[in-house]
Design an enzyme around this catalytic site. Structure first.
Site, mmCIF file in Angstrom:
data_model
loop_
_atom_site.group_PDB
_atom_site.id
_atom_site.type_symbol
_atom_site.label_atom_id
_atom_site.label_comp_id
_atom_site.label_asym_id
_atom_site.label_seq_id
_atom_site.Cartn_x
_atom_site.Cartn_y
_atom_site.Cartn_z
ATOM 1 N N LYS A 1 15.340 0.202 5.071
ATOM 2 C CA LYS A 1 14.911 0.821 3.801
ATOM 3 C C LYS A 1 15.181 2.337 3.811
ATOM 4 O O LYS A 1 15.718 2.894 2.850
ATOM 5 C CB LYS A 1 13.420 0.521 3.605
ATOM 6 N N THR B 1 6.342 0.577 1.838
ATOM 7 C CA THR B 1 7.347 1.408 2.513
ATOM 8 C C THR B 1 6.591 2.383 3.401
ATOM 9 O O THR B 1 5.863 3.245 2.891
ATOM 10 C CB THR B 1 8.196 2.204 1.492
ATOM 11 N N LEU C 1 0.829 -1.203 0.000
ATOM 12 C CA LEU C 1 0.000 0.000 0.000
ATOM 13 C C LEU C 1 0.869 1.261 0.000
ATOM 14 O O LEU C 1 2.064 1.199 0.293
ATOM 15 C CB LEU C 1 -0.913 -0.037 1.235
ATOM 16 N N PRO C 2 0.239 2.417 -0.297
ATOM 17 C CA PRO C 2 1.045 3.630 -0.450
ATOM 18 C C PRO C 2 1.807 4.082 0.808
ATOM 19 O O PRO C 2 2.991 4.389 0.724
ATOM 20 C CB PRO C 2 0.030 4.705 -0.868
ATOM 21 N N LYS D 1 9.320 10.946 -0.627
ATOM 22 C CA LYS D 1 8.581 10.210 0.416
ATOM 23 C C LYS D 1 9.557 9.519 1.371
ATOM 24 O O LYS D 1 9.444 9.636 2.586
ATOM 25 C CB LYS D 1 7.668 9.165 -0.248
HETATM 26 P P1 NAD Z 1 0.694 2.334 -6.319
HETATM 27 O O1 NAD Z 1 0.057 3.624 -5.952
HETATM 28 O O2 NAD Z 1 0.901 2.004 -7.756
HETATM 29 O O3 NAD Z 1 -0.151 1.124 -5.652
HETATM 30 C C1 NAD Z 1 -0.776 1.191 -4.411
HETATM 31 C C2 NAD Z 1 -2.127 0.513 -4.549
HETATM 32 O O4 NAD Z 1 -2.758 0.466 -3.265
HETATM 33 C C3 NAD Z 1 -3.097 1.258 -5.485
HETATM 34 O O5 NAD Z 1 -3.511 0.383 -6.521
HETATM 35 C C4 NAD Z 1 -4.243 1.682 -4.570
HETATM 36 O O6 NAD Z 1 -5.508 1.673 -5.207
HETATM 37 C C5 NAD Z 1 -4.150 0.631 -3.483
HETATM 38 N N1 NAD Z 1 -4.786 1.021 -2.225
HETATM 39 C C6 NAD Z 1 -4.683 2.178 -1.534
HETATM 40 N N2 NAD Z 1 -5.419 2.129 -0.409
HETATM 41 C C7 NAD Z 1 -6.031 0.915 -0.399
HETATM 42 C C8 NAD Z 1 -6.922 0.268 0.488
HETATM 43 N N3 NAD Z 1 -7.353 0.873 1.590
HETATM 44 N N4 NAD Z 1 -7.348 -0.976 0.170
HETATM 45 C C9 NAD Z 1 -6.915 -1.597 -0.947
HETATM 46 N N5 NAD Z 1 -6.065 -1.030 -1.822
HETATM 47 C C10 NAD Z 1 -5.640 0.208 -1.562
HETATM 48 O O7 NAD Z 1 2.086 2.299 -5.508
HETATM 49 P P2 NAD Z 1 3.337 1.337 -5.799
HETATM 50 O O8 NAD Z 1 4.285 2.020 -6.684
HETATM 51 O O9 NAD Z 1 2.838 -0.025 -6.129
HETATM 52 O O10 NAD Z 1 4.002 1.337 -4.344
HETATM 53 C C11 NAD Z 1 3.477 0.567 -3.285
HETATM 54 C C12 NAD Z 1 4.445 0.653 -2.114
HETATM 55 O O11 NAD Z 1 5.727 0.180 -2.528
HETATM 56 C C13 NAD Z 1 4.657 2.086 -1.587
HETATM 57 O O12 NAD Z 1 4.723 2.035 -0.195
HETATM 58 C C14 NAD Z 1 5.981 2.488 -2.215
HETATM 59 O O13 NAD Z 1 6.668 3.455 -1.452
HETATM 60 C C15 NAD Z 1 6.724 1.160 -2.240
HETATM 61 N N6 NAD Z 1 7.772 1.055 -3.273
HETATM 62 C C16 NAD Z 1 7.532 1.456 -4.545
HETATM 63 C C17 NAD Z 1 8.548 1.347 -5.506
HETATM 64 C C18 NAD Z 1 8.314 1.775 -6.943
HETATM 65 O O14 NAD Z 1 9.297 1.894 -7.685
HETATM 66 N N7 NAD Z 1 7.083 1.998 -7.369
HETATM 67 C C19 NAD Z 1 9.791 0.839 -5.137
HETATM 68 C C20 NAD Z 1 10.002 0.406 -3.828
HETATM 69 C C21 NAD Z 1 8.979 0.514 -2.899
#
Ligand code: NAD
Length: 293
Positions: free
Chosen positions: A169, A94, A65-66, A244
């Protein structure tokens, strides 16, 4: 094969769930975005109507999740109440160390094993199944999580007690933010001194200036063909994500009284860049701001 509930199927969660499906696990998928669920269903997951339905009867619950507030909401609103006895909870988001420790303590209170397992490796690593997982939690929970995480990643590291995955992290990404800014400053100065970027790269990449920011995400086009600089800074790892993580690092530093002046400066510079409308740009694109472009 395990019955897995996967909550949060965005840019990272989507391909991670797809890798679990490829490894023959059963995945019940839930996301607030219908499009995200659709993609998971197309990859072989079953559609769950809500978090509680996804979690019901699952042996493993994975969240991606975000931010911390989403993880707290999903855990306190449904996961902790609906998870089966003996289920293993893995949060790969994260988030802030405090939230990670808070939900882990709440899980322990109802007798559930939990680990925080944030990742490094980006969307490319999620698709390829080569992520690094930094895992915090009891040894027994780590041992249970490892074979599941191995289907989505290559390096699975136990960082210690609950919250230590998140601590690892943000320490790592604070180093990355500082190194990226230093690398951008060096290439900008080199240009003004009449030093060719390729020459600086050849020398620094085999000298003490070497870093991942330089050798994988070199902020000027040319020396590293796969770096975002060669595609006009299309991410990659966005500046918004970098900000972030730098803000999470600052929160953590304040909470424990750690002095992090370089991390604070990096957070300030990325704030300026993101607030100027560059949040979606790759983090190496900050060289344009450093260069006054
Ligand atoms: P994203 O925004 O693409 O995905 C997050 C998903 O969570 C979305 O599809 C959203 O609809 C869903 N969501 C939000 N609240 C919700 C709820 N209450 N119930 C169900 N679903 C819900 O983000 P991402 O890029 O996939 O990143 C996810 C996590 O991974 C974050 O914490 C980010 O910091 C971490 N991360 C991302 C990357 C990257 O390169 N994208 C790399 C390392 C870590």
């Amino acid at each position: 094969m395990a019955k897995i509930a996967f909550i949060g199927l965005g840019n990272m969660g989507g391909p991670m769930a797809a890798n679990l499906l490829k490894a023959q696990h059963q995945v019940a998928a839930f996301d607030l975005s219908a499009k995200a669920v659709e993609a998971a269903v197309a990859a072989g997951a079953s559609r769950a109507a809500d978090v509680a339905t996804a979690v019901k009867g699952a042996e493993v619950v994975i969240t991606m999740l975000p931010a911390g507030k989403h993880v707290r909401e999903v855990y306190e609103g449904a996961v902790l109440g609906a998870a089966a006895k003996g289920a293993l909870l893995i949060d790969c988001s994260t988030i802030d160390v405090d939230s990670a420790r808070h939900v882990a303590a709440a899980a322990a209170k109802v007798g559930l094993d939990m680990v925080d397992a944030p990742v490094s490796g980006g969307v490319g690593g999620a698709v390829a199944g080569t992520l690094t997982f930094m895992v915090g939690g009891p040894e027994t929970a780590f041992a249970r999580a490892k074979p599941i995480l191995e289907k989505m990643g290559r390096n699975i590291v136990h960082a210690g007690a609950s919250g230590n995955g998140q601590a690892a992290k943000i320490c790592n990404n604070m180093m990355l933010g500082i190194a990226m800014l230093g690398t951008c400053e060096a290439f900008t100065m080199a240009k003004r001194l009449g030093l060719d970027a390729q020459k600086l790269f050849d020398i620094a990449s085999t000298s003490s200036g070497q870093s991942w920011a330089l050798t994988s995400y070199c902020p000027v086009p040319g020396p590293v063909p796969a770096s975002p600089a060669n595609r006009d800074y299309a991410a990659g790892f966005t500046a918004a994500m970098m900000l972030k993580d730098l803000m999470l690092a600052q929160d953590a530093a304040r909470a424990v009284g750690a002095s992090t002046p370089m991390g604070a400066e990096a957070a300030q510079l990325y704030s300026l860049f993101v607030n100027a409308g560059s949040g979606a740009v790759d983090c190496s694109g900050i060289i344009k701001m450093i260069d006054g472009r």
